[in-house]
Design a protein around this motif. Sequence first.
Motif, PDB file in Angstrom:
ATOM      1  N   LEU A 133       0.968  -1.124   0.071  1.00  0.00           N
ATOM      2  CA  LEU A 133       0.083  -0.103   0.156  1.00  0.00           C
ATOM      3  C   LEU A 133       0.861   1.344   0.127  1.00  0.00           C
ATOM      4  CD1 LEU A 133      -2.851  -0.847   2.631  1.00  0.00           C
ATOM      5  CD2 LEU A 133      -2.759  -1.432   0.204  1.00  0.00           C
ATOM      6  N   SER A 134       0.351   2.341  -0.837  1.00  0.00           N
ATOM      7  CA  SER A 134       0.997   3.642  -0.817  1.00  0.00           C
ATOM      8  C   SER A 134      -0.283   4.731  -0.485  1.00  0.00           C
ATOM      9  CB  SER A 134       1.791   3.865  -1.709  1.00  0.00           C
ATOM     10  OG  SER A 134       0.843   3.621  -3.108  1.00  0.00           O
ATOM     11  N   LEU A 135      -0.022   5.579   0.454  1.00  0.00           N
ATOM     12  CA  LEU A 135      -1.104   6.425   0.849  1.00  0.00           C
ATOM     13  C   LEU A 135      -0.811   7.693   0.083  1.00  0.00           C
ATOM     14  CD1 LEU A 135      -3.379   7.012   2.760  1.00  0.00           C
ATOM     15  CD2 LEU A 135      -1.589   8.134   4.419  1.00  0.00           C
ATOM     16  N   GLY A 136      -2.275   8.168  -0.519  1.00  0.00           N
ATOM     17  CA  GLY A 136      -2.479   9.235  -1.164  1.00  0.00           C
ATOM     18  C   GLY A 136      -3.697  10.102  -0.562  1.00  0.00           C
ATOM     19  N   GLN A 137      -4.324  10.694  -1.700  1.00  0.00           N
ATOM     20  CA  GLN A 137      -5.427  11.537  -1.149  1.00  0.00           C
ATOM     21  C   GLN A 137      -6.725  10.768  -1.403  1.00  0.00           C
ATOM     22  OE1 GLN A 137      -4.972  14.569   0.131  1.00  0.00           O
ATOM     23  NE2 GLN A 137      -7.603  14.645   0.457  1.00  0.00           N
ATOM     24  N   ARG A 138      -7.665  10.601  -0.326  1.00  0.00           N
ATOM     25  CA  ARG A 138      -8.974   9.848  -0.616  1.00  0.00           C
ATOM     26  C   ARG A 138      -9.808  10.942  -1.129  1.00  0.00           C
ATOM     27  NH1 ARG A 138     -11.606   8.619   5.222  1.00  0.00           N
ATOM     28  NH2 ARG A 138     -11.812  10.666   6.022  1.00  0.00           N
ATOM     29  N   LYS A 139     -10.932  10.149  -1.879  1.00  0.00           N
ATOM     30  CA  LYS A 139     -11.759  11.132  -2.470  1.00  0.00           C
ATOM     31  C   LYS A 139     -13.410  10.578  -2.100  1.00  0.00           C
ATOM     32  CE  LYS A 139      -8.776  11.262  -6.372  1.00  0.00           C
ATOM     33  NZ  LYS A 139      -8.234  10.579  -7.661  1.00  0.00           N
ATOM     34  N   LEU A 140     -13.793  11.043  -1.027  1.00  0.00           N
ATOM     35  CA  LEU A 140     -15.035  10.308  -0.464  1.00  0.00           C
ATOM     36  C   LEU A 140     -16.115  10.954  -1.467  1.00  0.00           C
ATOM     37  CD1 LEU A 140     -14.627  10.822   3.426  1.00  0.00           C
ATOM     38  CD2 LEU A 140     -14.670   8.827   2.209  1.00  0.00           C
ATOM     39  N   ASP A 141     -17.147  10.012  -1.465  1.00  0.00           N
ATOM     40  CA  ASP A 141     -18.415  10.597  -2.327  1.00  0.00           C
ATOM     41  C   ASP A 141     -19.103  11.738  -1.557  1.00  0.00           C
ATOM     42  OD1 ASP A 141     -17.964   8.452  -4.279  1.00  0.00           O
ATOM     43  OD2 ASP A 141     -19.609   7.128  -3.170  1.00  0.00           O
ATOM     44  N   GLU A 142     -20.007  12.504  -2.207  1.00  0.00           N
ATOM     45  CA  GLU A 142     -20.776  13.347  -1.565  1.00  0.00           C
ATOM     46  C   GLU A 142     -21.738  12.659  -0.441  1.00  0.00           C
ATOM     47  OE1 GLU A 142     -23.855  17.072  -2.363  1.00  0.00           O
ATOM     48  OE2 GLU A 142     -22.767  15.987  -4.218  1.00  0.00           O
ATOM     49  N   GLY A 143     -21.555  13.240   0.584  1.00  0.00           N
ATOM     50  CA  GLY A 143     -22.605  12.759   1.822  1.00  0.00           C
ATOM     51  C   GLY A 143     -21.754  11.462   2.590  1.00  0.00           C
ATOM     52  N   GLU A 144     -20.683  11.127   2.305  1.00  0.00           N
ATOM     53  CA  GLU A 144     -19.945   9.918   2.819  1.00  0.00           C
ATOM     54  C   GLU A 144     -18.976  10.463   3.989  1.00  0.00           C
ATOM     55  OE1 GLU A 144     -18.114   5.839   1.310  1.00  0.00           O
ATOM     56  OE2 GLU A 144     -17.696   7.757   0.095  1.00  0.00           O
ATOM     57  N   PHE A 145     -19.252  10.198   5.005  1.00  0.00           N
ATOM     58  CA  PHE A 145     -18.301  10.314   6.088  1.00  0.00           C
ATOM     59  C   PHE A 145     -17.753   9.104   6.816  1.00  0.00           C
ATOM     60  CE2 PHE A 145     -21.412  13.878   5.565  1.00  0.00           C
ATOM     61  CZ  PHE A 145     -20.561  14.707   5.436  1.00  0.00           C
ATOM     62  N   LEU A 146     -16.632   8.919   6.936  1.00  0.00           N
ATOM     63  CA  LEU A 146     -16.055   7.726   7.533  1.00  0.00           C
ATOM     64  C   LEU A 146     -14.408   8.108   8.085  1.00  0.00           C
ATOM     65  CD1 LEU A 146     -13.988   6.299   5.353  1.00  0.00           C
ATOM     66  CD2 LEU A 146     -16.187   5.612   4.409  1.00  0.00           C
ATOM     67  N   GLU A 147     -14.060   7.552   9.257  1.00  0.00           N
ATOM     68  CA  GLU A 147     -12.974   7.515   9.883  1.00  0.00           C
ATOM     69  C   GLU A 147     -12.091   6.307   9.585  1.00  0.00           C
ATOM     70  OE1 GLU A 147     -11.008   7.543  14.399  1.00  0.00           O
ATOM     71  OE2 GLU A 147     -13.056   7.021  13.899  1.00  0.00           O
ATOM     72  N   VAL A 148     -10.847   6.552   8.967  1.00  0.00           N
ATOM     73  CA  VAL A 148      -9.960   5.295   8.445  1.00  0.00           C
ATOM     74  C   VAL A 148      -9.021   5.100   9.747  1.00  0.00           C
ATOM     75  CG1 VAL A 148      -8.393   4.386   6.957  1.00  0.00           C
ATOM     76  CG2 VAL A 148     -10.345   5.913   5.984  1.00  0.00           C
ATOM     77  N   PHE A 149      -8.606   3.869  10.169  1.00  0.00           N
ATOM     78  CA  PHE A 149      -7.594   3.547  11.166  1.00  0.00           C
ATOM     79  C   PHE A 149      -7.224   2.412  10.987  1.00  0.00           C
ATOM     80  CE2 PHE A 149     -11.735   1.780  12.527  1.00  0.00           C
ATOM     81  CZ  PHE A 149     -11.360   0.718  13.309  1.00  0.00           C
ATOM     82  N   THR A 150      -6.147   1.891  11.587  1.00  0.00           N
ATOM     83  CA  THR A 150      -5.201   0.485  11.628  1.00  0.00           C
ATOM     84  C   THR A 150      -5.540  -0.108  12.825  1.00  0.00           C
ATOM     85  OG1 THR A 150      -3.319   1.534  12.119  1.00  0.00           O
ATOM     86  CG2 THR A 150      -3.908   1.432   9.704  1.00  0.00           C
ATOM     87  N   ALA A 151      -5.246  -1.317  12.656  1.00  0.00           N
ATOM     88  CA  ALA A 151      -5.551  -2.476  13.677  1.00  0.00           C
ATOM     89  C   ALA A 151      -4.619  -3.577  13.313  1.00  0.00           C
ATOM     90  CB  ALA A 151      -6.818  -2.614  14.274  1.00  0.00           C
ATOM     91  N   THR A 152      -4.249  -4.242  14.401  1.00  0.00           N
ATOM     92  CA  THR A 152      -3.356  -5.469  14.271  1.00  0.00           C
ATOM     93  C   THR A 152      -4.404  -6.677  14.164  1.00  0.00           C
ATOM     94  OG1 THR A 152      -3.475  -6.259  16.707  1.00  0.00           O
ATOM     95  CG2 THR A 152      -1.579  -4.887  15.676  1.00  0.00           C
ATOM     96  N   PRO A 153      -3.874  -7.469  13.452  1.00  0.00           N
ATOM     97  CA  PRO A 153      -4.953  -8.970  13.146  1.00  0.00           C
ATOM     98  C   PRO A 153      -5.340  -9.272  14.663  1.00  0.00           C
ATOM     99  CG  PRO A 153      -3.299  -9.032  11.690  1.00  0.00           C
ATOM    100  CD  PRO A 153      -2.742  -7.905  12.615  1.00  0.00           C
ATOM    101  N   GLN A 154      -4.673  -9.370  15.827  1.00  0.00           N
ATOM    102  CA  GLN A 154      -5.233  -9.566  16.946  1.00  0.00           C
ATOM    103  C   GLN A 154      -6.242  -8.771  17.496  1.00  0.00           C
ATOM    104  OE1 GLN A 154      -4.302 -12.659  18.645  1.00  0.00           O
ATOM    105  NE2 GLN A 154      -6.130 -12.107  19.653  1.00  0.00           N
ATOM    106  N   GLN A 155      -6.127  -7.535  17.129  1.00  0.00           N
ATOM    107  CA  GLN A 155      -7.094  -6.426  17.714  1.00  0.00           C
ATOM    108  C   GLN A 155      -8.339  -6.844  17.026  1.00  0.00           C
ATOM    109  OE1 GLN A 155      -4.763  -3.056  17.023  1.00  0.00           O
ATOM    110  NE2 GLN A 155      -5.077  -2.425  18.986  1.00  0.00           N
ATOM    111  N   LEU A 156      -8.476  -7.144  15.496  1.00  0.00           N
ATOM    112  CA  LEU A 156      -9.726  -7.558  14.973  1.00  0.00           C
ATOM    113  C   LEU A 156     -10.264  -8.633  15.537  1.00  0.00           C
ATOM    114  CD1 LEU A 156     -10.972  -7.038  12.359  1.00  0.00           C
ATOM    115  CD2 LEU A 156     -10.000  -8.803  11.406  1.00  0.00           C
TER     116      LEU A 156
END
Length: 198
Positions: A133-156
Amino acid sequence: MADLTEHPLGSQELIHGDFLHAFRDQVRLPDGSTSYREYLRHPGAVMIIPLLEGEDGALQLVLERQYRYPIRQAIIEFPAGKLDEGEAPLVCAQRELLEETGYRAREWARAGLLHPTVSYSTEFIEIWFARGLSLGQRKLDEGEFLEVFTATPQQLHDWCREGRITDGKTLIGALWVQNTLNGSWPLDWRPVAGDPGP
């Protein structure tokens, strides 16, 4: 094996909204009697399990927190999205990953298919893994709100066991993560074959 097929005899459209397309069909049952089946037509969707390798080599999973109005709560999910008309599932997975998280992936692997609501919808969800993965700029749809985060497989897996994760596709995703990481369900990784755009 018994033939359990239900044969359609007629169909009535109930609603055709921006998202929901509902029908009521009359069907002939295996014993010859008739009944009705109400269901939603859905174009299909994808779910992406993004694997992010940290600087220390530790594996993280990219997840989202999104408010889901029908159940009136924010829930933890893997990135996912609906197929556009005529869109290939891998292209949809690439597009949704970029739009929702800002990540692009160098390699992709199709894991499988799930039918989340077989009793009332034609919906299917293709499961894709993404890595490099390489991080760039996200492009949410109009009216879309979400929080992106990471977790370990164990946390999941802990969150699934504790009931913090209740989204069906994400629970299935956790099963795939567990079996892929322990070597039980190997994946066929391939370099990216296309790009969802700038």
